[in-house]
Design a protein around this motif. Structure first.
Motif, PDB file in Angstrom:
ATOM      1  N   TRP A 188     -10.629  -2.023   6.918  1.00  0.00           N
ATOM      2  CA  TRP A 188      -9.365  -2.221   6.225  1.00  0.00           C
ATOM      3  C   TRP A 188      -8.254  -1.462   6.943  1.00  0.00           C
ATOM      4  N   LYS A 189      -8.573  -0.229   7.338  1.00  0.00           N
ATOM      5  CA  LYS A 189      -7.577   0.591   8.025  1.00  0.00           C
ATOM      6  C   LYS A 189      -7.246   0.005   9.392  1.00  0.00           C
ATOM      7  N   ARG A 190      -8.268  -0.476  10.083  1.00  0.00           N
ATOM      8  CA  ARG A 190      -8.064  -1.029  11.429  1.00  0.00           C
ATOM      9  C   ARG A 190      -7.158  -2.254  11.395  1.00  0.00           C
ATOM     10  N   VAL A 191      -7.368  -3.153  10.435  1.00  0.00           N
ATOM     11  CA  VAL A 191      -6.549  -4.370  10.356  1.00  0.00           C
ATOM     12  C   VAL A 191      -5.253  -4.147   9.574  1.00  0.00           C
ATOM     13  N   GLY A 192      -5.155  -3.026   8.859  1.00  0.00           N
ATOM     14  CA  GLY A 192      -3.924  -2.704   8.152  1.00  0.00           C
ATOM     15  C   GLY A 192      -3.722  -3.432   6.849  1.00  0.00           C
ATOM     16  N   ARG A 193      -4.826  -3.856   6.231  1.00  0.00           N
ATOM     17  CA  ARG A 193      -4.691  -4.505   4.927  1.00  0.00           C
ATOM     18  C   ARG A 193      -5.971  -4.347   4.130  1.00  0.00           C
ATOM     19  N   ILE A 194      -5.799  -4.322   2.817  1.00  0.00           N
ATOM     20  CA  ILE A 194      -6.927  -4.277   1.888  1.00  0.00           C
ATOM     21  C   ILE A 194      -7.077  -5.694   1.359  1.00  0.00           C
ATOM     22  N   PRO A 195      -8.303  -6.246   1.357  1.00  0.00           N
ATOM     23  CA  PRO A 195      -8.476  -7.618   0.860  1.00  0.00           C
ATOM     24  C   PRO A 195      -7.907  -7.773  -0.548  1.00  0.00           C
ATOM     25  N   ALA A 196      -7.287  -8.919  -0.783  1.00  0.00           N
ATOM     26  CA  ALA A 196      -6.605  -9.168  -2.060  1.00  0.00           C
ATOM     27  C   ALA A 196      -7.528  -8.982  -3.255  1.00  0.00           C
ATOM     28  N   GLU A 197      -8.788  -9.399  -3.124  1.00  0.00           N
ATOM     29  CA  GLU A 197      -9.699  -9.281  -4.265  1.00  0.00           C
ATOM     30  C   GLU A 197     -10.092  -7.830  -4.544  1.00  0.00           C
ATOM     31  N   LYS A 198      -9.882  -6.920  -3.585  1.00  0.00           N
ATOM     32  CA  LYS A 198     -10.211  -5.492  -3.763  1.00  0.00           C
ATOM     33  C   LYS A 198      -9.007  -4.672  -4.210  1.00  0.00           C
ATOM     34  N   GLN A 199      -7.806  -5.194  -4.049  1.00  0.00           N
ATOM     35  CA  GLN A 199      -6.597  -4.427  -4.323  1.00  0.00           C
ATOM     36  C   GLN A 199      -6.502  -3.914  -5.757  1.00  0.00           C
ATOM     37  N   PRO A 200      -6.774  -4.732  -6.785  1.00  0.00           N
ATOM     38  CA  PRO A 200      -6.676  -4.200  -8.159  1.00  0.00           C
ATOM     39  C   PRO A 200      -7.644  -3.045  -8.405  1.00  0.00           C
TER      40      PRO A 200
ATOM     41  N   THR B  66       0.978   3.290  -5.839  1.00  0.00           N
ATOM     42  CA  THR B  66       1.562   2.139  -6.523  1.00  0.00           C
ATOM     43  C   THR B  66       0.967   0.877  -5.906  1.00  0.00           C
ATOM     44  N   ALA B  67       1.319  -0.250  -6.468  1.00  0.00           N
ATOM     45  CA  ALA B  67       0.859  -1.521  -5.917  1.00  0.00           C
ATOM     46  C   ALA B  67       1.344  -1.687  -4.480  1.00  0.00           C
ATOM     47  N   GLU B  68       2.507  -1.147  -4.163  1.00  0.00           N
ATOM     48  CA  GLU B  68       3.023  -1.245  -2.792  1.00  0.00           C
ATOM     49  C   GLU B  68       2.099  -0.542  -1.803  1.00  0.00           C
ATOM     50  N   HIS B  69       1.525   0.587  -2.195  1.00  0.00           N
ATOM     51  CA  HIS B  69       0.586   1.294  -1.313  1.00  0.00           C
ATOM     52  C   HIS B  69      -0.651   0.439  -1.034  1.00  0.00           C
ATOM     53  N   VAL B  70      -1.068  -0.327  -2.032  1.00  0.00           N
ATOM     54  CA  VAL B  70      -2.259  -1.159  -1.868  1.00  0.00           C
ATOM     55  C   VAL B  70      -1.947  -2.386  -1.018  1.00  0.00           C
ATOM     56  N   VAL B  71      -0.773  -2.957  -1.200  1.00  0.00           N
ATOM     57  CA  VAL B  71      -0.388  -4.141  -0.434  1.00  0.00           C
ATOM     58  C   VAL B  71      -0.054  -3.765   1.004  1.00  0.00           C
ATOM     59  N   PHE B  72       0.586  -2.621   1.198  1.00  0.00           N
ATOM     60  CA  PHE B  72       0.931  -2.126   2.533  1.00  0.00           C
ATOM     61  C   PHE B  72       0.212  -0.798   2.756  1.00  0.00           C
ATOM     62  N   PRO B  73      -1.106  -0.818   3.017  1.00  0.00           N
ATOM     63  CA  PRO B  73      -1.875   0.422   3.053  1.00  0.00           C
ATOM     64  C   PRO B  73      -1.479   1.384   4.167  1.00  0.00           C
ATOM     65  N   LEU B  74      -0.865   0.901   5.208  1.00  0.00           N
ATOM     66  CA  LEU B  74      -0.430   1.789   6.288  1.00  0.00           C
ATOM     67  C   LEU B  74       1.058   2.102   6.193  1.00  0.00           C
ATOM     68  N   GLY B  75       1.681   1.705   5.120  1.00  0.00           N
ATOM     69  CA  GLY B  75       3.111   1.919   4.936  1.00  0.00           C
ATOM     70  C   GLY B  75       3.854   0.612   5.122  1.00  0.00           C
ATOM     71  N   ARG B  76       4.997   0.527   4.489  1.00  0.00           N
ATOM     72  CA  ARG B  76       5.805  -0.696   4.567  1.00  0.00           C
ATOM     73  C   ARG B  76       6.390  -0.831   5.965  1.00  0.00           C
ATOM     74  N   PRO B  77       6.335  -2.057   6.506  1.00  0.00           N
ATOM     75  CA  PRO B  77       6.975  -2.270   7.810  1.00  0.00           C
ATOM     76  C   PRO B  77       8.470  -1.963   7.705  1.00  0.00           C
ATOM     77  N   HIS B  78       8.974  -1.297   8.703  1.00  0.00           N
ATOM     78  CA  HIS B  78      10.381  -0.885   8.693  1.00  0.00           C
ATOM     79  C   HIS B  78      11.223  -1.908   9.411  1.00  0.00           C
ATOM     80  N   ALA B  79      11.754  -2.833   8.678  1.00  0.00           N
ATOM     81  CA  ALA B  79      12.667  -3.825   9.240  1.00  0.00           C
ATOM     82  C   ALA B  79      14.036  -3.576   8.633  1.00  0.00           C
ATOM     83  N   THR B  80      14.992  -3.366   9.480  1.00  0.00           N
ATOM     84  CA  THR B  80      16.358  -3.207   9.001  1.00  0.00           C
ATOM     85  C   THR B  80      17.106  -4.490   9.277  1.00  0.00           C
TER      86      THR B  80
END
Length: 99
Positions: free
Chosen positions: A31-43, A57-71
């Motif tokens: 999960w860490k290597r690909v940067g995502r937690i499978p949707a069925e495991k997130q809850p 928060t739910a954001e931590h689960v959806v973006f486990p490595l942090g939110r992409p920084h796009a300005t």
């Protein structure tokens, strides 16, 4: 206030997170290597983290490595809006009375 870089750090690492969510450490590492937690495991991950008192928060689960920084400066310019007062074929056919 300490800022955690990822949900994995919030749990204390791969092995502590694996024990907490009852998954194999290799799954958590993947999960860490690909940067995502499978949707069925997130809850489940969110529920376990909250039960442990972690500030996740739910954001931590959806973006486990942090939110992409796009300005807005990083985004391409928006195309100019296209305005057209002509009707498409489907709009014209809707205006015709049916026989």
């Amino acid at each position: 206030m300490e800022q955690h870089s990822s949900i994995f750090a919030m749990f204390g690492g791969i092995r502590p997170m694996a024990r907490a969510v009852d998954e194999a450490p290799s799954n958590i590492a993947a999960w860490k290597r690909v940067g995502r937690i499978p949707a069925e495991k997130q809850p489940h991950v969110l529920a376990v983290g909250l039960k442990l008192g972690l500030p996740i928060t739910a954001e931590h689960v959806v973006f486990p490595l942090g939110r992409p920084h796009a300005t807005y400066d990083d985004l391409p310019p928006m195309p100019a809006p296209v305005l057209c007062d002509r009707q498409t074929d489907s709009q014209r056919s809707a205006d015709r009375p049916s026989i």
